[in-house]
Design a protein around this motif. Structure first.
Motif, PDB file in Angstrom:
ATOM      1  N   LEU A 172       0.805  -1.212   0.000  1.00  0.00           N
ATOM      2  CA  LEU A 172       0.000   0.000   0.000  1.00  0.00           C
ATOM      3  C   LEU A 172       0.844   1.271   0.000  1.00  0.00           C
ATOM      4  O   LEU A 172       0.518   2.259  -0.644  1.00  0.00           O
ATOM      5  CB  LEU A 172      -0.876   0.035   1.247  1.00  0.00           C
ATOM      6  CG  LEU A 172      -1.810  -1.136   1.430  1.00  0.00           C
ATOM      7  CD1 LEU A 172      -2.458  -1.051   2.783  1.00  0.00           C
ATOM      8  CD2 LEU A 172      -2.844  -1.138   0.333  1.00  0.00           C
ATOM      9  N   LEU A 173       1.926   1.216   0.753  1.00  0.00           N
ATOM     10  CA  LEU A 173       2.692   2.438   0.993  1.00  0.00           C
ATOM     11  C   LEU A 173       3.397   2.945  -0.245  1.00  0.00           C
ATOM     12  O   LEU A 173       3.377   4.124  -0.552  1.00  0.00           O
ATOM     13  CB  LEU A 173       3.735   2.164   2.073  1.00  0.00           C
ATOM     14  CG  LEU A 173       3.506   2.810   3.418  1.00  0.00           C
ATOM     15  CD1 LEU A 173       4.718   2.638   4.289  1.00  0.00           C
ATOM     16  CD2 LEU A 173       3.165   4.285   3.239  1.00  0.00           C
TER      17      LEU A 173
ATOM     18  N   ARG B 243      -6.179   3.380   0.458  1.00  0.00           N
ATOM     19  CA  ARG B 243      -5.774   4.702   0.934  1.00  0.00           C
ATOM     20  C   ARG B 243      -6.176   4.897   2.380  1.00  0.00           C
ATOM     21  O   ARG B 243      -5.422   5.442   3.180  1.00  0.00           O
ATOM     22  CB  ARG B 243      -6.410   5.806   0.080  1.00  0.00           C
ATOM     23  CG  ARG B 243      -5.899   5.865  -1.335  1.00  0.00           C
ATOM     24  CD  ARG B 243      -6.402   7.129  -2.029  1.00  0.00           C
ATOM     25  NE  ARG B 243      -5.721   8.313  -1.553  1.00  0.00           N
ATOM     26  CZ  ARG B 243      -4.621   8.812  -2.101  1.00  0.00           C
ATOM     27  NH1 ARG B 243      -4.073   8.204  -3.131  1.00  0.00           N
ATOM     28  NH2 ARG B 243      -4.058   9.893  -1.626  1.00  0.00           N
TER      29      ARG B 243
ATOM     30  N   VAL C 154      -3.844   3.267   4.891  1.00  0.00           N
ATOM     31  CA  VAL C 154      -2.579   3.981   5.056  1.00  0.00           C
ATOM     32  C   VAL C 154      -2.778   5.310   5.780  1.00  0.00           C
ATOM     33  O   VAL C 154      -2.087   5.607   6.766  1.00  0.00           O
ATOM     34  CB  VAL C 154      -1.923   4.246   3.692  1.00  0.00           C
ATOM     35  CG1 VAL C 154      -0.665   5.079   3.889  1.00  0.00           C
ATOM     36  CG2 VAL C 154      -1.589   2.943   3.014  1.00  0.00           C
TER      37      VAL C 154
ATOM     38  N   LEU D 272      -1.151   6.451   9.351  1.00  0.00           N
ATOM     39  CA  LEU D 272      -0.301   7.639   9.450  1.00  0.00           C
ATOM     40  C   LEU D 272      -0.927   8.683  10.369  1.00  0.00           C
ATOM     41  O   LEU D 272      -0.239   9.312  11.174  1.00  0.00           O
ATOM     42  CB  LEU D 272      -0.056   8.234   8.064  1.00  0.00           C
ATOM     43  CG  LEU D 272       0.753   7.341   7.113  1.00  0.00           C
ATOM     44  CD1 LEU D 272       0.821   7.952   5.724  1.00  0.00           C
ATOM     45  CD2 LEU D 272       2.154   7.101   7.670  1.00  0.00           C
TER      46      LEU D 272
ATOM     47  N   GLU E  55       0.764  10.021  13.744  1.00  0.00           N
ATOM     48  CA  GLU E  55       1.100  11.435  13.905  1.00  0.00           C
ATOM     49  C   GLU E  55       0.413  12.023  15.136  1.00  0.00           C
ATOM     50  O   GLU E  55       1.015  12.790  15.888  1.00  0.00           O
ATOM     51  CB  GLU E  55       0.691  12.206  12.642  1.00  0.00           C
ATOM     52  CG  GLU E  55       1.247  13.612  12.582  1.00  0.00           C
ATOM     53  CD  GLU E  55       1.062  14.237  11.199  1.00  0.00           C
ATOM     54  OE1 GLU E  55       0.989  13.485  10.197  1.00  0.00           O
ATOM     55  OE2 GLU E  55       0.979  15.474  11.123  1.00  0.00           O
TER      56      GLU E  55
ATOM     57  N   ALA F 198       4.552  16.232  12.541  1.00  0.00           N
ATOM     58  CA  ALA F 198       4.654  16.004  11.098  1.00  0.00           C
ATOM     59  C   ALA F 198       6.099  15.802  10.691  1.00  0.00           C
ATOM     60  O   ALA F 198       6.430  14.904   9.903  1.00  0.00           O
ATOM     61  CB  ALA F 198       4.039  17.181  10.335  1.00  0.00           C
ATOM     62  N   ALA F 199       6.962  16.625  11.244  1.00  0.00           N
ATOM     63  CA  ALA F 199       8.384  16.531  10.909  1.00  0.00           C
ATOM     64  C   ALA F 199       8.962  15.201  11.379  1.00  0.00           C
ATOM     65  O   ALA F 199       9.708  14.539  10.655  1.00  0.00           O
ATOM     66  CB  ALA F 199       9.141  17.690  11.533  1.00  0.00           C
TER      67      ALA F 199
ATOM     68  N   LEU G  40       7.369  12.398  11.962  1.00  0.00           N
ATOM     69  CA  LEU G  40       6.831  11.295  11.166  1.00  0.00           C
ATOM     70  C   LEU G  40       7.537  11.216   9.808  1.00  0.00           C
ATOM     71  O   LEU G  40       7.881  10.124   9.335  1.00  0.00           O
ATOM     72  CB  LEU G  40       5.324  11.470  10.965  1.00  0.00           C
ATOM     73  CG  LEU G  40       4.653  10.301  10.265  1.00  0.00           C
ATOM     74  CD1 LEU G  40       4.789   9.019  11.072  1.00  0.00           C
ATOM     75  CD2 LEU G  40       3.182  10.590   9.999  1.00  0.00           C
ATOM     76  N   ALA G  41       7.768  12.370   9.212  1.00  0.00           N
ATOM     77  CA  ALA G  41       8.482  12.389   7.932  1.00  0.00           C
ATOM     78  C   ALA G  41       9.871  11.797   8.104  1.00  0.00           C
ATOM     79  O   ALA G  41      10.323  10.986   7.281  1.00  0.00           O
ATOM     80  CB  ALA G  41       8.569  13.816   7.390  1.00  0.00           C
ATOM     81  N   GLY G  42      10.524  12.172   9.166  1.00  0.00           N
ATOM     82  CA  GLY G  42      11.857  11.641   9.412  1.00  0.00           C
ATOM     83  C   GLY G  42      11.838  10.131   9.566  1.00  0.00           C
ATOM     84  O   GLY G  42      12.704   9.421   9.043  1.00  0.00           O
TER      85      GLY G  42
ATOM     86  N   GLN H 249       9.557   7.987   8.375  1.00  0.00           N
ATOM     87  CA  GLN H 249       9.246   7.346   7.093  1.00  0.00           C
ATOM     88  C   GLN H 249      10.448   7.362   6.167  1.00  0.00           C
ATOM     89  O   GLN H 249      10.768   6.368   5.524  1.00  0.00           O
ATOM     90  CB  GLN H 249       8.058   8.051   6.433  1.00  0.00           C
ATOM     91  CG  GLN H 249       6.776   7.973   7.216  1.00  0.00           C
ATOM     92  CD  GLN H 249       6.407   6.555   7.586  1.00  0.00           C
ATOM     93  OE1 GLN H 249       6.480   5.652   6.760  1.00  0.00           O
ATOM     94  NE2 GLN H 249       6.044   6.329   8.830  1.00  0.00           N
TER      95      GLN H 249
END
Lengths: 200, 200
Positions: B111-112, B123, B126, B130, B134, B161-162, B164-166, B168
């Motif tokens: 999915l990702l 969707r 996922v 997420l 978050e 958010a930052a 989680l981005a890191g 991922q």
DNA sequence: CATTTTCTGGACTTGCCGGTCCATTTTTGG
DNA sequence: CCAAAAATGGACCGGCAAGTCCAGAAAATG
């Protein structure tokens, strides 16, 4: 590899790569059939296999190589001149804009994602891109240290690794949510951290 | 959806999901054939389609749902108790360990990644994961603000958010390089930034 | 201008793999 | 113990898309 190639031949070949890249960007890796590429580029199966004897795999690899180069080209000259805080900011803005424009499909999806071909060639394309990217960021950090804008005790390599991770994750999340929030937040947090570290 | 299911039936069904998940983790999405799942779980085609009338798509979705839940479960109870710096550190360590153990294939790859099924159901699995992830991080940030460990002017949402981005991006890079450097660097940078922000 | 190489078109083959079908066995429940 | 429902096994089908082949057109070459 470098066969005799007439001008007409090279033209066709690059038309195929460009068309495949476009198709890939629009529809994603596993939705693209050779037939789609043929239709878009006005070529035949004979031609496809003439220029890419290795078939789909080889074509995908050529496209990926092309797109990987493009990723860095799109960030230049900003990425190469991270010599002041405004320059970093400009680069940040450019990155976000670039990925916002790009649709829902990562052209490197063919390699980057889980679906990524695990062949050595594919791996080297990706690791090559990531390595050059990370190095460029690390160079920027080091330059800022040389001017005293970033504290000398910061590990440039680790900082670059963290920033790259933030970018990749931000883009991944952008692909899923359609929003650039995460990418922006990650970059801002990292840059703030580097800025803040400059003044003990 | 909730058919009459005898004990034997539910057992078989979950055996299939578990087997498919394992197969997926080991070989990646597009390498897994229905036949592989059958072989591993000792089931027949008839059974597969009996329990998943929607075929491969439905099976993959069930697996993804299962694995998505697992992602958060694996972080508990740490993720729910980000109430002190040592707790954050413990969570960080757990995350890195968890992903180091996991092989080269993201079970959510189905999915990702770019290959991800673009169906609404996929969707939502996922984005659901997420989002919960978050939120949990943001809650942790807010709690730290309530105790004065993080400066009140920090935007908890953006920080989450930052982070989680890191994560991922770090995992993505781990999948490619086999190293946890990026994930660790990203988490450390983010946590340092939050820590540093506490003392103006 | 001859001939050799490259380029092009598209019909045809092939194998894979998801999906269908149904006959058989097992379980359920009254 | 006997219908009815659920579970199982596996043979079979069908389509799709990658890959093959070769015949003919267009360029290069000398």
């Amino acid at each position: 590899m470098a066969q005799a190639l007439t001008p007409k031949g090279t033209a066709t070949r690059s038309r195929i790569v460009a068309g495949a890249a476009a198709e890939l960007r629009e529809r994603g890796v596993d939705e693209v059939r050779l037939e789609d590429v043929m239709a878009r580029t006005g070529t035949s199966k004979g031609q496809l296999f003439h220029y890419f004897p290795g078939g789909k795999e080889e074509l995908l690899l050529a496209v990926a190589q092309h797109e990987a180069d493009q990723v860095l080209v799109d960030q230049q000259p900003l990425l190469g001149e991270l010599t002041s805080w405004p320059a970093w900011q400009a680069w940040r803005d450019r990155l976000i804009a670039r990925y916002r424009e790009q649709g829902q499909h990562c052209p490197l999806g063919a390699l980057l994602g889980p679906t990524g071909r695990r062949t050595p060639a594919a791996r080297s394309v990706v690791t090559g891109l990531l390595g050059r990217w990370e190095n460029a960021i690390a160079d920027g950090v080091r330059h800022m240290q040389s001017t005293g804008d970033i504290a000398p005790e910061v590990d440039a390599g680790r900082a670059a690794a963290a920033i790259l991770a933030g970018i990749q994750g931000g883009v991944l999340l952008l692909l899923h949510t359609g929003r650039t929030d995460h990418l922006a937040a990650a970059l801002d947090l990292a840059l703030d951290a580097l800025r803040g570290g400059a003044r003990p």
